[in-house]
Design a protein around this motif. Sequence first.
Motif, PDB file in Angstrom:
ATOM      1  N   TRP A  89      30.949  47.097  43.250  1.00  0.00           N
ATOM      2  CA  TRP A  89      31.575  46.436  44.398  1.00  0.00           C
ATOM      3  C   TRP A  89      32.132  47.453  45.381  1.00  0.00           C
ATOM      4  O   TRP A  89      31.980  47.311  46.596  1.00  0.00           O
ATOM      5  N   GLN A  90      32.766  48.505  44.884  1.00  0.00           N
ATOM      6  CA  GLN A  90      33.327  49.503  45.789  1.00  0.00           C
ATOM      7  C   GLN A  90      32.243  50.208  46.598  1.00  0.00           C
ATOM      8  O   GLN A  90      32.449  50.566  47.762  1.00  0.00           O
ATOM      9  N   ARG A 139      31.145  47.437  49.174  1.00  0.00           N
ATOM     10  CA  ARG A 139      32.202  46.710  49.880  1.00  0.00           C
ATOM     11  C   ARG A 139      32.259  46.988  51.377  1.00  0.00           C
ATOM     12  O   ARG A 139      32.425  46.035  52.165  1.00  0.00           O
ATOM     13  N   ASP A 181      32.029  43.706  53.584  1.00  0.00           N
ATOM     14  CA  ASP A 181      33.210  43.240  54.298  1.00  0.00           C
ATOM     15  C   ASP A 181      32.956  43.148  55.802  1.00  0.00           C
ATOM     16  O   ASP A 181      33.450  42.228  56.484  1.00  0.00           O
ATOM     17  N   TRP A 184      39.822  44.908  47.784  1.00  0.00           N
ATOM     18  CA  TRP A 184      39.470  45.870  46.749  1.00  0.00           C
ATOM     19  C   TRP A 184      38.859  45.202  45.528  1.00  0.00           C
ATOM     20  O   TRP A 184      37.931  45.700  44.918  1.00  0.00           O
ATOM     21  N   GLY A 206      37.375  42.172  45.336  1.00  0.00           N
ATOM     22  CA  GLY A 206      36.207  41.346  45.567  1.00  0.00           C
ATOM     23  C   GLY A 206      36.488  39.876  45.311  1.00  0.00           C
ATOM     24  O   GLY A 206      37.603  39.481  44.965  1.00  0.00           O
TER      25      GLY A 206
END
Length: 415
Positions: free
Chosen positions: A172-173, A176, A180, A194, A196
């Motif tokens: 995810w990071q 992201r 986003d 952060w 999700g």
Amino acid sequence: MSRLVVIVAPGSRGDVQPCIALGRGLAVDGDRVRVLAAERFRTLATGYGLDFAPLSADPSEVLGSAGGREWTEGGRNPATFLRGLRGALAPVLERLLEDVHKGAEGADLVLAPTLGFLGAHLGASLGVPDVELHYQPSVPTRAFAHPLLPWAARLGPGGRLLSYHAVDTVAWQLLRPEVDRWRGRSLGLPPAGWRGPRRKETPALCGFSDAVVPRPKDWPARVHVTGYWFLETAAGWRPEPRLRDFLASGPPPVYVGFGSMRPSETERAFTAVRTALRRVGLRGLLGTDLDFGDDDLLTVHDVPHAWLFPRTAAVVHHGGAGTTAAALRAGVPALVCPIFSDQPYWGDRVSRLGAGPRPLPFRELTADSLTARLLELSGNLLFRRGAQYVAARLREEDGVARAREVVRDVVSRVR
């Protein structure tokens, strides 16, 4: 009144084909089903009566790029895998997200893989329910480690559970920033932040069999192991005369293919395959663009596995989830030569099920190593018995029908 069900399938044929099978099952209830996939899968989807919207990111082109080759050849190191994933997707991710947004327009229900939590973002934007699609066991459990972190099995139940959160968090990071921006620019949503999207109540369809991956006791009720979503061979499909004649001209051959993977050493690998098959005295069907021109070898392209594999003596493949399922369903022994991602996991499962020898990593594939494994594969009758036992259990399942029941329940609860 019919609903529009959108299925997001941003992968190779092994990812798209089960989605088409699932879509056909959902269409039985009168729903309109739209599959979002690379353009080259349009005919496959529409041929089975489904709507189609293209994704500009073609997995074969992604894998063939410099970033894609670095990704696929990074081995089993999960950090390398996830960094490679971002590197491969970075040039196309913005277009891919916009294509997904456009293709999902008007959806009443979204089904999507967990990559980037696409379904959660779309569902929140459209105000409709979403369902997770899992092609491998990636829901957190204490029973076994994440397929990308097999070494975590040594850390005990807590470490195994932590391996799933570690993979999800890192993935995810990495994605992201782009996701986003997409949420704000196209979906009208605030940043997911952060952590999700929250996934505690989202239904999850696991398109694999309990006979291959026994369901862990600590999986929540939202997780449904339905069985595989097999796509039957189209009624009008016929094999090319050269393939039909080759199969009839001698004993069943060994199929060797590595899916849509594009490792840089493909020619070297198939040269080793050719040598090993000849040493063992086996005929071969090779899933490659290379043409060796030998009487005991035939190259094949785009032949349905459901039709082909039952006509083979054994299958040597890369360990993709779809190919693994097709070989097990055919009841033929298999040797898995994993390249990356979850492929080592599926190779280990085949071996533990007694349906084939221990995996031979693709990077270790040589004429000598493959010769030894082919002798083991063809000489050990227990492998065929193990494969046939699993096949009998798979024939008792109807994964698509079970998934359709879950989707019906999701829709009825929303109403």
